[in-house]
Design an enzyme around this catalytic site. Structure first.
Site, mmCIF file in Angstrom:
data_model
loop_
_atom_site.group_PDB
_atom_site.id
_atom_site.type_symbol
_atom_site.label_atom_id
_atom_site.label_comp_id
_atom_site.label_asym_id
_atom_site.label_seq_id
_atom_site.Cartn_x
_atom_site.Cartn_y
_atom_site.Cartn_z
ATOM 1 C CB SER A 470 -0.892 -0.038 1.217
ATOM 2 O OG SER A 470 -2.149 0.857 1.081
ATOM 3 C CG ASP A 481 7.744 5.445 -11.234
ATOM 4 O OD1 ASP A 481 8.242 4.445 -11.635
ATOM 5 O OD2 ASP A 481 6.397 5.435 -10.682
ATOM 6 C CE LYS A 495 -5.996 -3.228 -0.141
ATOM 7 N NZ LYS A 495 -6.401 -1.518 -0.300
#
Length: 700
Positions: A470, A481, A495
């Site tokens: 999460s 990224d 998740k």
């Protein structure tokens, strides 16, 4: 006279039949739906159709899937229903969509009542078998039992069912005997298990039946969408509180067992150290000397009630360890405490690694959860606790210690506050998006952002594992990224969905209404965050993680959000990977971990077990020898004294003593943590390749 006699015979037969029926009805209570449940079914179907992220119509095709899921939820091992029952139920297969939309629950209750009938009849028979002193189980014949019956057929008839259950009883007795109990003790305990199950069955309510039906439907949308009965809704509220009184474990149903899914960071179970993910709870005892209650076959909420309790009290668990090298059940003693999520503070350490001729000073910040004391924050307390505030202070301390780079350790971090994940990212990157959220209507928001200039600009690594979930995945994904740091470990949980609670006319619905997406456009759902540098994992992704769930929402992509790039990580990976593999091939800890991982996989793939005592004892002996040899090879390679025998190894790992282990916070100790040590070397390799640590901007 003749007519009178015939009438008397008929009357006597009718009376006996009525008494027999009364006795049978006394055992099997026929459950019927209530008007509140009928209304709730209509309400639930409408909300799933209108509000769930997954757009699917409740039609004949979904009704057919519900039929299979419902039978699976009732009888996953296919050992109570008969094939004749399933054939009879086939007429209902494509009716449930129309039924539920009208609030008609008669057919689904008919199936549930038949299941109860079969189960009560079977448990009665099993108990009589165990009570029969003339019945002797032969553990000298070579026969086997198949433990995975997912693709098996239901028994064709009662005779085939009896044969199957004879093997079940032998298997359960054998497992108990291999754990150190005598035959008579095993038999007595097994009888208690089935007697308890029978007692509970006779006390089942229509609400319990309704919950099974509705959750068999909701799970077809995704595994995190659930119907909560009024009682379970109250339990859910308690579990979501910042203060949890219990042992700090997340549990899930796994066929007849209650399995440990994960441990709450800083909770009593994690501090005690013996309970592990994938352990299966067999029985529970209260206090230091309370009698163990067998909980195999119990509903999850009933098991939770036994484990939950007042602060300071003791609960003891008997578990089947997930570790295949453990050849017997283990008893674990845990003191219940109040778990405050915001008290599980981040902490730091500094250690050194040598790469070539240079020594690198590495800082590490362990973050157990993404926490924030909302109450103190809302009151305007300037010293409120939060992950970001604590990490900010720790980074300043590490800067003063002149570390070359920092590892953010998110292993076992199951998430927490989403705003905290965004604010933590803000410490490492300049203003820009952190995560994208897509709603069921396809609208996309990028409101969670980094707003301030980065506080820490030196090289960063993020250490993750399968239990990082999460909010952890959002932070790790953003760092990856942005090219801000290197990600090390094993693939995360996956998740990537957002749930909301909505009220029904009866109970509540926890419904998935959105998905998380990284700024690259990749979803964190299902696939998780894949590390740049892999470390071995002992957790089987087919058993733990989003991809292990049926009907999990798929991984997909949306448009990327414009963002900056700091380092071209892929450029450095070939050299880093080569050095990483060279170290792994020589490191005694990783050689051991890879062997252990192979053993775990081998054990999980074994689906057939012998029911011959001598065969199982020999297998147990070989497993113990293999575990001892692996451990001693590692110890000798590290210059440590090998264990004399398996008993010494077992004692060193805690044995199965019931005494409570002193609870203390987990210390950061790289010398005892090969994962952290290797992460330090990888970060050092990364630092060594960076020529100019200035930000490189590449807008996407």
């Amino acid at each position: 006279m003749q007519i009178v006699v015939r009438s008397l015979k008929f009357t006597l037969f009718s009376l006996l039949f009525s008494l027999s029926s009364l006795s049978f009805a006394d055992q099997i209570l026929v459950l019927k739906p209530t008007s509140e449940q009928s209304k709730a079914a209509i309400d639930l179907v409408q909300k799933l159709d209108r509000e769930h992220y997954r757009d699917q119509e409740f039609n004949d095709a979904l009704s057919s899937r519900f039929f299979d899921e419902y039978l699976e939820s009732l009888d996953s091992a296919k050992n109570f229903f008969l094939q004749s029952d399933i054939a009879e139920f086939e007429k209902y297969r494509k009716t449930f969509d129309d039924d539920f939309k009208k609030g008609n629950l008669d057919n689904s209750f008919a199936i549930f009542n038949r299941f109860n009938e079969r189960m009560i009849s079977r448990l009665d028979k099993v108990i009589k078998t165990l009570d029969d002193k003339q019945n002797k189980f032969n553990f000298d014949v070579e026969e086997s039992i198949e433990t995975d019956r997912e693709k098996a057929q239901w028994p064709a008839n009662a005779v085939e069912a009896d044969q199957l259950w004879q093997k079940y009883l032998k298997s359960n007795l054998l497992n108990s005997m291999l754990s150190g109990k005598t035959y008579e003790e095993s038999k007595t305990n097994l009888r208690k298990r089935y007697a308890n199950q029978l007692r509970r069955l006779k006390q089942q309510t229509a609400e319990e039946a309704f919950s099974v039906m509705m959750n068999s439907l909701t799970t077809l949308y995704d595994p995190h969408t659930n119907y909560l009965s009024p009682e379970n809704a109250e339990n859910f509220d308690i579990s979501m509180s910042l203060e949890l009184q219990g042992i700090g474990a997340v549990l899930q149903s796994d066929d007849d067992y209650t399995k440990v899914s994960s441990l709450v960071a800083g909770g009593p179970a994690q501090k005690q150290g013996q309970l592990k993910p994938n352990d299966k709870i067999v029985s529970i005892a209260q206090g230091a000397d309370g009698e163990f209650v067998d909980v195999v076959g119990w509903r999850l909420d009933e098991v939770v009630k036994l484990i939950r309790g007042p602060k300071g009290t003791i609960v003891r668990l008997e578990v089947i360890p997930a570790d295949p090298t453990a050849t017997a059940n283990k008893q674990i003693t845990i003191k219940r405490e109040t778990v405050k999520l915001e008290d599980q503070a981040a902490k730091k350490a500094v250690f050194k690694v040598k790469e070539g001729d240079k020594v690198f000073k590495i800082g590490v910040i362990d973050i157990p959860t993404f926490y924030m004391n909302f109450e103190a924050y809302q009151k305007g307390d300037p010293n409120y606790k939060s992950t970001t505030r604590d990490v900010y202070n720790l980074l300043n301390e590490l800067n003063k210690e002149k570390v070359d780079g920092v590892i953010i350790d998110l292993r076992d971090n199951g998430g927490g506050s989403l705003p905290e994940a965004a604010m933590l990212t803000d410490l490492f990157v300049d203003p820009g998006p952190v995560v994208q959220i897509r709603q069921s209507d396809d609208t996309i928001s990028r409101n969670y952002r980094a707003y301030q200039p980065a506080v820490y600009r030196a090289p960063v690594a993020v250490l993750i594992n399968r239990l990082s979930a999460s909010a952890s995945e959002i932070f790790a994904g953003a760092i990856q990224d942005y090219g801000r740091g290197i990600i090390i470990g094993s693939t995360t949980f996956g998740k990537g969905s957002v749930q909301n609670l909505v009220d029904l006319k009866h109970g509540r619905l926890k419904i998935t209404e959105a998905k998380f997406y990284r700024i690259s456009g990749d979803s964190t759902q299902h696939r998780g965050v894949i590390p740049d540098v892999q470390l071995p994992s002992l957790l089987d992704p087919s058993e733990i993680g989003e991809s292990s769930y049926d009907n999990a929402l798929p991984w997909d992509r949306i448009h990327p959000a414009p963002h900056q790039k700091y380092y071209n990580i892929s450029k450095y990976l070939p050299t880093i990977e080569t050095k990483h593999q060279e170290r792994m091939a020589k490191d005694p800890d990783f050689i051991f971990l890879n062997k252990q991982s192979a053993m775990f996989k081998e054990a999980s793939e074994k689906k057939t077990f012998s029911l011959r005592l001598a065969t199982r004892q020999e297998e147990q002996k070989q497993m113990e020898k293999r575990a001892l040899d692996m451990e001693n090879q590692k110890r000798i390679a590290k210059g440590e004294k090998p264990y004399a025998d398996y008993a010494a190894l077992k004692a060193a790992n805690g044995g199965d003593e019931e005494e409570d282990t002193p609870e203390k916070d987990k210390e950061i100790n790289p010398k005892e943590d090969p994962y952290l040590t290797e992460a330090g070397h990888v970060l050092a390799d990364f630092i060594g390749q960076i020529k100019t640590p200035e930000k490189k901007v590449a807008t996407q």
